[in-house]
Design a protein around this motif. Structure first.
Motif, PDB file in Angstrom:
ATOM      1  N   LYS A 182       0.761  -1.260   0.137  1.00  0.00           N
ATOM      2  CA  LYS A 182      -0.157   0.028  -0.274  1.00  0.00           C
ATOM      3  C   LYS A 182       0.913   1.252   0.222  1.00  0.00           C
ATOM      4  O   LYS A 182       0.484   2.372  -0.460  1.00  0.00           O
ATOM      5  N   LYS A 183       2.084   1.236   0.314  1.00  0.00           N
ATOM      6  CA  LYS A 183       2.912   2.384   0.638  1.00  0.00           C
ATOM      7  C   LYS A 183       3.440   2.836  -0.602  1.00  0.00           C
ATOM      8  O   LYS A 183       3.829   3.959  -0.917  1.00  0.00           O
ATOM      9  N   LEU A 184       3.549   1.969  -1.684  1.00  0.00           N
ATOM     10  CA  LEU A 184       4.118   2.437  -2.985  1.00  0.00           C
ATOM     11  C   LEU A 184       3.222   3.345  -3.719  1.00  0.00           C
ATOM     12  O   LEU A 184       2.050   3.038  -3.799  1.00  0.00           O
ATOM     13  N   MET A 185       3.444   3.986  -4.953  1.00  0.00           N
ATOM     14  CA  MET A 185       3.020   4.649  -5.842  1.00  0.00           C
ATOM     15  C   MET A 185       3.037   3.807  -7.104  1.00  0.00           C
ATOM     16  O   MET A 185       3.806   3.164  -7.471  1.00  0.00           O
ATOM     17  N   ARG A 186       1.917   4.015  -7.825  1.00  0.00           N
ATOM     18  CA  ARG A 186       1.525   3.488  -9.154  1.00  0.00           C
ATOM     19  C   ARG A 186       2.827   2.639  -9.662  1.00  0.00           C
ATOM     20  O   ARG A 186       2.729   1.557  -9.366  1.00  0.00           O
ATOM     21  N   GLU A 187       3.691   3.292 -10.479  1.00  0.00           N
ATOM     22  CA  GLU A 187       4.710   2.664 -11.143  1.00  0.00           C
ATOM     23  C   GLU A 187       5.717   1.531 -10.204  1.00  0.00           C
ATOM     24  O   GLU A 187       6.244   0.796 -10.633  1.00  0.00           O
ATOM     25  N   GLU A 188       5.866   2.179  -9.044  1.00  0.00           N
ATOM     26  CA  GLU A 188       6.658   1.494  -8.135  1.00  0.00           C
ATOM     27  C   GLU A 188       6.051   0.083  -7.725  1.00  0.00           C
ATOM     28  O   GLU A 188       6.933  -0.681  -7.249  1.00  0.00           O
ATOM     29  N   HIS A 189       4.716  -0.202  -8.125  1.00  0.00           N
ATOM     30  CA  HIS A 189       4.296  -1.613  -7.770  1.00  0.00           C
ATOM     31  C   HIS A 189       4.609  -2.623  -8.875  1.00  0.00           C
ATOM     32  O   HIS A 189       4.865  -3.817  -8.773  1.00  0.00           O
ATOM     33  N   LEU A 190       5.370  -2.066 -10.119  1.00  0.00           N
ATOM     34  CA  LEU A 190       5.538  -2.876 -11.161  1.00  0.00           C
ATOM     35  C   LEU A 190       7.069  -3.164 -11.352  1.00  0.00           C
ATOM     36  O   LEU A 190       7.997  -2.414 -11.039  1.00  0.00           O
ATOM     37  N   LEU A 191       7.275  -4.579 -11.545  1.00  0.00           N
ATOM     38  CA  LEU A 191       8.458  -4.985 -11.689  1.00  0.00           C
ATOM     39  C   LEU A 191       8.711  -5.710 -13.188  1.00  0.00           C
ATOM     40  O   LEU A 191       7.967  -6.629 -13.351  1.00  0.00           O
ATOM     41  N   CYS A 192       9.806  -5.477 -13.724  1.00  0.00           N
ATOM     42  CA  CYS A 192      10.337  -5.911 -14.853  1.00  0.00           C
ATOM     43  C   CYS A 192      11.346  -7.140 -14.612  1.00  0.00           C
ATOM     44  O   CYS A 192      11.760  -7.144 -13.565  1.00  0.00           O
ATOM     45  N   SER A 193      11.894  -7.666 -15.597  1.00  0.00           N
ATOM     46  CA  SER A 193      12.678  -8.707 -15.583  1.00  0.00           C
ATOM     47  C   SER A 193      14.028  -8.393 -15.007  1.00  0.00           C
ATOM     48  O   SER A 193      14.884  -8.671 -14.193  1.00  0.00           O
ATOM     49  N   ILE A 194      14.500  -7.115 -15.281  1.00  0.00           N
ATOM     50  CA  ILE A 194      15.645  -6.275 -14.749  1.00  0.00           C
ATOM     51  C   ILE A 194      15.547  -5.987 -13.307  1.00  0.00           C
ATOM     52  O   ILE A 194      16.658  -5.959 -12.489  1.00  0.00           O
ATOM     53  N   CYS A 195      14.281  -5.452 -13.020  1.00  0.00           N
ATOM     54  CA  CYS A 195      14.116  -5.276 -11.506  1.00  0.00           C
ATOM     55  C   CYS A 195      13.979  -6.347 -10.741  1.00  0.00           C
ATOM     56  O   CYS A 195      14.771  -6.286  -9.481  1.00  0.00           O
ATOM     57  N   LEU A 196      13.738  -7.573 -11.385  1.00  0.00           N
ATOM     58  CA  LEU A 196      13.428  -8.633 -10.475  1.00  0.00           C
ATOM     59  C   LEU A 196      14.919  -9.129 -10.071  1.00  0.00           C
ATOM     60  O   LEU A 196      15.192 -10.059  -9.153  1.00  0.00           O
ATOM     61  N   GLU A 197      16.006  -9.021 -10.893  1.00  0.00           N
ATOM     62  CA  GLU A 197      17.316  -9.455 -10.586  1.00  0.00           C
ATOM     63  C   GLU A 197      17.990  -8.806  -9.406  1.00  0.00           C
ATOM     64  O   GLU A 197      18.661  -9.699  -8.626  1.00  0.00           O
ATOM     65  N   ASN A 198      17.537  -7.751  -9.111  1.00  0.00           N
ATOM     66  CA  ASN A 198      18.125  -7.196  -7.922  1.00  0.00           C
ATOM     67  C   ASN A 198      16.970  -6.974  -6.637  1.00  0.00           C
ATOM     68  O   ASN A 198      17.380  -6.066  -5.663  1.00  0.00           O
ATOM     69  N   PHE A 199      15.901  -7.707  -6.721  1.00  0.00           N
ATOM     70  CA  PHE A 199      14.699  -7.240  -5.816  1.00  0.00           C
ATOM     71  C   PHE A 199      14.878  -8.275  -4.748  1.00  0.00           C
ATOM     72  O   PHE A 199      15.060  -9.461  -4.762  1.00  0.00           O
ATOM     73  N   GLU A 200      14.814  -7.572  -3.440  1.00  0.00           N
ATOM     74  CA  GLU A 200      14.803  -8.270  -2.134  1.00  0.00           C
ATOM     75  C   GLU A 200      13.731  -7.656  -1.195  1.00  0.00           C
ATOM     76  O   GLU A 200      14.066  -6.363  -0.944  1.00  0.00           O
ATOM     77  N   SER A 201      12.700  -8.410  -0.738  1.00  0.00           N
ATOM     78  CA  SER A 201      11.706  -7.990   0.079  1.00  0.00           C
ATOM     79  C   SER A 201      10.832  -8.851   0.451  1.00  0.00           C
ATOM     80  O   SER A 201      10.807  -9.844  -0.104  1.00  0.00           O
ATOM     81  N   ASP A 202      10.707  -8.754   1.587  1.00  0.00           N
ATOM     82  CA  ASP A 202       9.483  -9.653   2.365  1.00  0.00           C
ATOM     83  C   ASP A 202       8.061  -9.451   1.797  1.00  0.00           C
ATOM     84  O   ASP A 202       7.138 -10.079   2.239  1.00  0.00           O
ATOM     85  N   THR A 203       8.014  -8.224   1.064  1.00  0.00           N
ATOM     86  CA  THR A 203       6.685  -7.939   0.682  1.00  0.00           C
ATOM     87  C   THR A 203       6.144  -8.845  -0.200  1.00  0.00           C
ATOM     88  O   THR A 203       6.858  -9.443  -1.245  1.00  0.00           O
ATOM     89  N   LYS A 204       4.789  -9.245  -0.268  1.00  0.00           N
ATOM     90  CA  LYS A 204       4.050 -10.191  -1.171  1.00  0.00           C
ATOM     91  C   LYS A 204       3.977  -9.680  -2.609  1.00  0.00           C
ATOM     92  O   LYS A 204       3.868  -8.536  -2.947  1.00  0.00           O
ATOM     93  N   ILE A 205       4.609 -10.535  -3.596  1.00  0.00           N
ATOM     94  CA  ILE A 205       4.300  -9.956  -4.977  1.00  0.00           C
ATOM     95  C   ILE A 205       3.634 -11.372  -5.621  1.00  0.00           C
ATOM     96  O   ILE A 205       3.609 -12.200  -5.372  1.00  0.00           O
ATOM     97  N   ILE A 206       3.288 -10.772  -6.933  1.00  0.00           N
ATOM     98  CA  ILE A 206       2.355 -11.746  -7.658  1.00  0.00           C
ATOM     99  C   ILE A 206       2.590 -11.512  -9.073  1.00  0.00           C
ATOM    100  O   ILE A 206       3.028 -10.356  -9.552  1.00  0.00           O
TER     101      ILE A 206
END
Length: 508
Positions: free
Chosen positions: A30-54
Motif C-alpha cells: 500500500k505504501k508504494l505509488m503507481r509504477e513502483e508496484h511494477l517489476l520488470c525482469s531487470i528489476c527482479l534481478e536485484n529485488f529483495e523484500s518480504d513484501t508479497k509479490i504476484i
C-alpha cells in the motif's frame, strides 16, 4: 453489452526505473505509488523484500474479471432505464399517432363548420326574379330581412358542431391517455430507489388508516366506518363512525381498530374469509388517534383527543381488552405514541406542543417522567425511536419550521440535537395530519415519513444521521400509508387520487 477497456495499453506499462521491459511481477504494498508496484525482469534481478509479490498476468486477469463483474452490474442498472425509456418512447409514438388522428379530425370538422356557415350564407343570398317580382306587384315591403330564420340555422349548425368538437376536446384532455407515460416517468424519476407497481385500485370513500400483518400477505384499510381486508373477500365490520387507527398483530392474524366513535375493537381471523369482532370498548370520550402494541402484544396503549393516554391489557387469543389505568399530563389532543426497543420508555406528543416521556416503574406501571426540552414550540404530529437513546419528532403546524428534529438522551433527559435537524420542503398552505405513522424498517435502516403533501424515504445512517433518499409528491396533504414488515413494499392512499398506489422499495 458494454465492453471493458483499459485506458493504459499493456505494452506501455513500465517499471519505476523506466527499463522499457515487459512487466513480470507486481508488488502488493500500500505504501508504494503507481509504477513502483511494477517489476520488470531487470528489476527482479536485484529485488529483495518480504513484501508479497504476484505475477503480472495473474493481476491483469484478476482486474479483468473484477471489471467484467462491474460492467455486468452497470449493464443491469442501465438496462432497466433503457428499457423504461424505450417503453416511454413506444407510448409517445402511440400518443403521437393518437393526437395526429385527433387533430386531423378537429381540423376537418372546423373546416366543415366554416364551409357550412358559408353555405347558409350563400343559400340565403340566392333569390328568384319571379318571386321578387311578385313581392313588388303585391306591394310587400322590399328588402325584408328574415334575421330570425338565419340565426336559427346558424344556431342549429353551431350546436351540432360544438357537441362534436367538444367530445374530441374531452378525449384530448382525458388523463387516462397519459397514465402509462406518467407511470414510466415516475419510475425513472425514483432513481432506482423505488418502483411503481400498481396505482389502479380505487377507493373513493376516505381512508384514514392502513396496516399490514407480519408476513405482508394481508393488508387492512379503513373505509369510512368499515374495514377492507385485502387478498380475500371484503369483511364488513361494525364501527359507527370513521376509523382512523389500525394496528395489525405481528404474532397472529389479529388486529385492533379505533376511531371517531371513541371505541376500540379487537379483530380475530376465524376462517379464511371470516373475522370476528370483540365487544366495543369505549372509555375515551373523544376520537382515538393513535394505538400502540408492545412486542409481546399483552399491552395496548391508546391516545385520544380527550387529552388522555389509556393503558389496556390485551388478549388477542380471546379477542378482548381489559382497561388498566390512564395517563393524564397532556392538556390537549394526543397525536402519537412510541415505545423504545427496551420498552422501558414511552414518548407522546400532541396538540399542546409538549413531548412527554413516561417511564416504567418497579411495579411495571407507566408513570410521568418529564417534559422533553425542545427549541421548537410547535404542535408535534409524529414520533419514532431510532434507538433507545434517540427519537425523531415531526412538526405539524400550518405555518411551521417544516422539519424533522432529533432528540438524544442527555443526563436522563432527552434534548434536541439541532445539528441533526432535517429540513423538509416548506409549505405554509397545508396543515399536517397525523394519520400516516412513521414506519421503520430495521433490516434496511429506512424510515418513511409523511409531512404535509410529501412522503419521504429516509436512510438512517451512523449515529442517527438522516439522509433523504427520495420523496413522493401528492396533490393533497391527506395521505395514508403503510410499509410491510420487511421494508419491501410501500402502499399509499391520497384524498385527491382516491386510489391505492403500491411501490417496491429497491434500496439495499
Amino acid at each position: 453489452m458494454f465492453q471493458t477497456k483499459m485506458i493504459e495499453l499493456e505494452e506501455q506499462l513500465d517499471c519505476s526505473k523506466n527499463h522499457k521491459q515487459p512487466i513480470q511481477m507486481v508488488i502488493l504494498d500500500k505504501k508504494l505509488m503507481r509504477e513502483e508496484h511494477l517489476l520488470c525482469s531487470i528489476c527482479l534481478e536485484n529485488f529483495e523484500s518480504d513484501t508479497k509479490i504476484i505475477g503480472f498476468k495473474k493481476v491483469l486477469k484478476m482486474i479483468q474479471e473484477n471489471q467484467k463483474n462491474q460492467v455486468e452490474n452497470i449493464q443491469r442498472l442501465i438496462e432497466f432505464d433503457v428499457e423504461m425509456v424505450e417503453q416511454f418512447l413506444n407510448e409517445l409514438h402511440k400518443l403521437r399517432s393518437y393526437f395526429i388522428l385527433l387533430f386531423d379530425e378537429l381540423l376537418t370538422n372546423s373546416q366543415e363548420w366554416i364551409n357550412s356557415l358559408n353555405a347558409i350564407g350563400q343559400h340565403n343570398s340566392n333569390y328568384s326574379f319571379f318571386d321578387e317580382l311578385d313581392k313588388i306587384i303585391d306591394g310587400r315591403i322590399q328588402n325584408q330581412f328574415d334575421q330570425e330564420s338565419i340565426v336559427n340555422q346558424i344556431t342549429t349548425l353551431n350546436n351540432s358542431l360544438c357537441s362534436k368538437i367538444n367530445l374530441q376536446f374531452s378525449a384530448l384532455k382525458n388523463q387516462e391517455i397519459y397514465s402509462q407515460c406518467g407511470s414510466i416517468l415516475i419510475n425513472l424519476n425514483l432513481n432506482h430507489h423505488m418502483k411503481l407497481i400498481d396505482n389502479s385500485i380505487k377507493q373513493s370513500s376516505p381512508c384514514y388508516a392502513i396496516s399490514f400483518n407480519q408476513s405482508g400477505t394481508l393488508m387492512v384499510s379503513a373505509y369510512n366506518c368499515d374495514i377492507k381486508i385485502w387478498n380475500f373477500e371484503q369483511g364488513k365490520i361494525g364501527h359507527t363512525s370513521t376509523i382512523c387507527c389500525l394496528q395489525f398483530s405481528k404474532l397472529s392474524n389479529s388486529f385492533v381498530s379505533a376511531g371517531f366513535d371513541k371505541s376500540i375493537r379487537c379483530w380475530k381471523q376465524i376462517k379464511q374469509n371470516e373475522w370476528h369482532s370483540s365487544l366495543s370498548y369505549q372509555l375515551h370520550t373523544e376520537c382515538i388517534d393513535c394505538l400502540l402494541l408492545n412486542k409481546s402484544e399483552t399491552q395496548l396503549v391508546s391516545g385520544s383527543r380527550d387529552k388522555s393516554i389509556k393503558i389496556w391489557k390485551i388478549d388477542l387469543v380471546n379477542n378482548q381488552l381489559t382497561y388498566l389505568y390512564s395517563l393524564d399530563k397532556h392538556t390537549s389532543s394526543v397525536w402519537d405514541l412510541q415505545l423504545n426497543s427496551a420498552e422501558d420508555t414511552l414518548v407522546s406528543c400532541g396538540n399542546d406542543k409538549q413531548i412527554i416521556i413516561w417511564k416504567l416503574n418497579e411495579m411495571e406501571k407507566w408513570q410521568f417522567g418529564y417534559v422533553v426540552i425542545q427549541s421548537i414550540q410547535e404542535v408535534g404530529s409524529r414520533l419514532c425511536f431510532l434507538n433507545d437513546d434517540q427519537f425523531i419528532w415531526v412538526t405539524g403546524n400550518k405555518v411551521s419550521k417544516d422539519c424533522i428534529s432529533t432528540f438524544e438522551l442527555n443526563n436522563q433527559q432527552y434534548q434536541e440535537n439541532l445539528k441533526k435537524e432535517v429540513k423538509l420542503i416548506q409549505n405554509s398552505k397545508d396543515m399536517e395530519f397525523n394519520l400516516f405513522p412513521i414506519f421503520k424498517s430495521k433490516n434496511k435502516n429506512l424510515i418513511i415519513v409523511k409531512h404535509k403533501s410529501y412522503v419521504y424515504v429516509i436512510k438512517v445512517q451512523k449515529e442517527g444521521e438522516l439522509k433523504i433518499i427520495t420523496q413522493l409528491k401528492y396533490e393533497s396533504n391527506c395521505i395514508l400509508g403503510a410499509l410491510t414488515d420487511d421494508g419491501r413494499y410501500l402502499v399509499t392512499w391520497d384524498n385527491i387520487g382516491q386510489k391505492f398506489t403500491l411501490y417496491e422499495l429497491l434500496i439495499i
